[in-house]
Structures are given as structure tokens and as C-alpha cells.
Design an enzyme around this catalytic site. Sequence first.
Site, mmCIF file in Angstrom:
data_model
loop_
_atom_site.group_PDB
_atom_site.id
_atom_site.type_symbol
_atom_site.label_atom_id
_atom_site.label_comp_id
_atom_site.label_asym_id
_atom_site.label_seq_id
_atom_site.Cartn_x
_atom_site.Cartn_y
_atom_site.Cartn_z
ATOM 1 N N LYS A 1 26.019 48.203 42.761
ATOM 2 C CA LYS A 1 25.878 47.647 41.418
ATOM 3 C C LYS A 1 25.305 48.667 40.439
ATOM 4 O O LYS A 1 25.613 48.615 39.233
ATOM 5 C CB LYS A 1 25.023 46.386 41.462
ATOM 6 C CG LYS A 1 25.712 45.218 42.167
ATOM 7 C CD LYS A 1 27.072 44.895 41.546
ATOM 8 C CE LYS A 1 27.676 43.625 42.093
ATOM 9 N NZ LYS A 1 29.013 43.331 41.494
ATOM 10 N N ASP B 1 42.320 37.192 43.900
ATOM 11 C CA ASP B 1 41.330 36.799 44.899
ATOM 12 C C ASP B 1 41.947 36.959 46.289
ATOM 13 O O ASP B 1 43.174 36.948 46.444
ATOM 14 C CB ASP B 1 40.912 35.346 44.679
ATOM 15 C CG ASP B 1 39.492 35.062 45.158
ATOM 16 O OD1 ASP B 1 38.599 34.917 44.312
ATOM 17 O OD2 ASP B 1 39.284 35.007 46.389
ATOM 18 N N SER C 1 36.551 31.428 42.069
ATOM 19 C CA SER C 1 35.313 30.654 42.083
ATOM 20 C C SER C 1 34.236 31.354 41.265
ATOM 21 O O SER C 1 34.398 32.505 40.847
ATOM 22 C CB SER C 1 34.811 30.463 43.525
ATOM 23 O OG SER C 1 34.450 31.710 44.100
ATOM 24 N N ASP D 1 43.301 42.369 47.606
ATOM 25 C CA ASP D 1 42.158 42.997 48.264
ATOM 26 C C ASP D 1 41.763 44.150 47.365
ATOM 27 O O ASP D 1 42.465 45.161 47.288
ATOM 28 C CB ASP D 1 42.554 43.494 49.658
ATOM 29 C CG ASP D 1 41.471 44.336 50.319
ATOM 30 O OD1 ASP D 1 40.412 44.567 49.699
ATOM 31 O OD2 ASP D 1 41.688 44.788 51.462
ATOM 32 N N TYR E 1 24.157 46.869 48.366
ATOM 33 C CA TYR E 1 24.509 46.109 47.163
ATOM 34 C C TYR E 1 23.894 46.736 45.911
ATOM 35 O O TYR E 1 24.572 46.885 44.886
ATOM 36 C CB TYR E 1 24.031 44.668 47.322
ATOM 37 C CG TYR E 1 24.533 43.705 46.276
ATOM 38 C CD1 TYR E 1 25.882 43.383 46.185
ATOM 39 C CD2 TYR E 1 23.651 43.099 45.381
ATOM 40 C CE1 TYR E 1 26.340 42.480 45.232
ATOM 41 C CE2 TYR E 1 24.105 42.189 44.429
ATOM 42 C CZ TYR E 1 25.439 41.895 44.357
ATOM 43 O OH TYR E 1 25.888 40.998 43.409
ATOM 44 N N ASN F 1 35.096 41.546 38.809
ATOM 45 C CA ASN F 1 34.045 40.596 39.167
ATOM 46 C C ASN F 1 33.893 40.408 40.675
ATOM 47 O O ASN F 1 32.842 39.965 41.138
ATOM 48 C CB ASN F 1 34.364 39.249 38.514
ATOM 49 C CG ASN F 1 33.533 38.112 39.079
ATOM 50 O OD1 ASN F 1 32.347 37.986 38.793
ATOM 51 N ND2 ASN F 1 34.152 37.275 39.899
#
Length: 246
Positions: A155, A34, A13, A60, A151, A87
Site C-alpha cells: 500500500k 473480479d 463487493s 486476475d 500489506y 481497488n
Amino acid sequence: MAQHVSIVTGGASGIGLAVAQALAARGDAVGLADVNAEAGEKAAAAIRHTGARAIYVPLDVADRAAWLAATELVSREFGTVDILINNAGVIRDRSLLKMTDDDWDLVINVNLRGAWLGSQTVFPGMKSKGWGRIVNISSSAHRGGFGQANYSSAKAGVIGLTRTLAIEGAKNKILVNAVAPHNVNTPILATVPETDKAVWLSKSRFGRFAEPEEIAALVCFLVSDANAIVSGQLIEADGADLVGAG
């Protein structure tokens, strides 16, 4: 243009799916990796329906054994993996004093450990081939954000990982870059309250959010044969929203 073999994590997605579709459309073989088997199988089947080569790969990203199995599956089906798009991502936003160990570990493991494991797994094949491309999807959150200690740290870590791998891969023509999208129309964005999205739109210089296909176009250049020199870079895909001090 040579045809390549890619793994795209979070490929069922959003940005991952858009990248997988774009790579397949140009002739590459794609493994859509995924944890969502139903969505992954459906997405891979839709790509195959166009005549392109694609398979769903259960993965995973935080699990080393799962990476080894995924890479073996794609290599057995299509050949040596020479493109990797890290991603896959997850968010668990909480302010510092409310953040749990599980919130921290999950986000770091998926967003940062996953990119490290994936890169480590495919690097030997790229080195033996003397050609490889890795793109790590970071985020504008690398700048910091309220409730995003986990997060933002992940990142930002992805950027450091990118620059280090670019140095280590250079002699074998393995180019490694990071892309940091800002606000993109993805399933994650759909979960954001409308009031918050309205504020974000009011601050957008383009007056809209980016589309996954626009991020995919950038990624596709970075992993193409046309890119022979860009490596170790962070490209902010933010519509100039974050440019300047104001």
C-alpha cells in the site's frame, strides 16, 4: 457531463462495488473486474437492471494476459477505457518471522503489481484520447502495522506508483490519485474479531466506521470531468482518526 468507460477491480463487493454503482448511476459504462465470477455477474446484472451499462469482467489482476483480455472486452463492449479504479486487494497478515514467501508474493502481486499492470495496460488508450483518470486504492496501513509487512509495503508502494504515473500522464491529461481509507464497513472488516473492532471504534473521532459509498463519492470526484487539476495526491479518508500525534 461526458460519459466515460471504466474498469473497477475488485468490483464485485465492498468499495469496488460501491464505486461501480456510483459510476454507473452517473451514466458511465462500467466493467466490474473480479476473480469471483458469481458475485461479479450478479453485481453487474443488478446495475443493468437499473438501466445503466455494466458487464462482469473476469480478471486476475496479477496476470498481464488477463489484463489485456479484460481491457479488450470492455473496449469492445463500450469503447476506450478512460477510467481505471485499482481497488482489488487481499491481506495475509503474519508477523515478520512467521510470514511465508507465498504470503508476501500474493499480497504484493495483487495489491501492487495489479495496480501497475492495470495502469500500464490502459495508459496507451488514455494517451491517444488525451484524457484519463486513475485512482489507486491504498490504505491507512501504508503507515505500517503489526503483522502487515507485506500489506503495508504494497500500500505504500501504491502511493509511489501513483505519484510517478501522475508525472508521466500529466501532458496527456491523465490524472492519477490515491485514496487511503481507514476502517470501512466491507466484507474484509466483517472478518475482524469484535473485540478488535470495539477498540477501533473507541478511538474513532466520528464514532463509527466509514461506509463504502462514502469512499465511492470521493473516488467519483477524482475521476470526474469536474476534477481538472488534482493529480499525484494521496487523500486519507480516515475521519481525522489519524490526524495529530496523539
